[in-house]
Design a protein around this motif. Structure first.
Motif, short mmCIF file in Angstrom:
data_model
loop_
_atom_site.label_atom_id
_atom_site.label_comp_id
_atom_site.label_asym_id
_atom_site.label_seq_id
_atom_site.Cartn_x
_atom_site.Cartn_y
_atom_site.Cartn_z
N ALA A 80 0.83 -1.20 0.00
CA ALA A 80 0.00 0.00 0.00
C ALA A 80 0.87 1.25 0.00
N GLU A 89 -6.29 0.32 5.28
CA GLU A 89 -5.20 -0.58 5.66
C GLU A 89 -5.71 -1.70 6.56
N GLU A 93 -5.62 -5.76 5.87
CA GLU A 93 -5.03 -6.69 6.83
C GLU A 93 -6.03 -7.75 7.26
#
Length: 156
Positions: A80, A89, A93
């Motif tokens: 990213a 983010e 994840e």
């Protein structure tokens, strides 16, 4: 041959209403587990296949009334950008995490993140953000085969 059990219409209507309520509550909480995901080929060709492309990313998907479904075998950017928002983010994840009961949606493969299965996102921007590894306006970044944006297709 045994006959099907008879369920009174009033009871069936109440059960369907309860299921609808549960489905709505789960969707609001971000769990689209009762919503059917479209196949990579689309449901009988009824929906347009959309594309989201960027550096090291190439994904296909379909826009539904509940958001955007990214097709399995789509590729997302592995690394990213530094300016990525915390929410995007975290979503990336979470999709890579493997639990004891199931594998992650995203898997590292050949320098990209590969979608192992179809996955529904609550919005086109969330889907594009995960695919592109950056904040994104999904209404602009998802396009059809003719280059028209999702915004042009759905909002005009």
């Amino acid at each position: 041959m045994p006959s099907e059990p008879h369920i009174p219409e009033a009871m069936l209507a109440e059960l369907q209403d309860n299921l609808g309520t549960v489905q709505t509550l789960l969707s609001v909480l971000g769990f689209l587990i009762l919503d059917p995901l479209v196949s990579a080929e689309g449901e009988e060709g009824s929906r347009k296949v959309l594309h989201c492309r960027g550096k090291d990313a190439e994904a296909t998907g379909e826009y539904t009334e509940d958001g955007l479904v990214v097709h399995s075998s789509s590729k997302a950017r592995l690394k990213a950008v530094p300016s990525i928002t915390d929410s995007v983010e975290r979503k990336r994840e979470n999709l890579q995490e493997v639990s004891l009961s199931e594998e992650g949606v995203l898997e590292k493969e050949d320098g990209t993140l590969l979608f192992r299965q179809n996955h529904a996102f609550g919005s086109p921007s969330a889907a594009a953000g995960v695919v592109l590894g950056r904040s994104s306006n999904g209404w602009r970044d998802w396009t059809d085969g003719e280059g028209r944006t999702l915004d042009e297709i759905e909002r005009s």
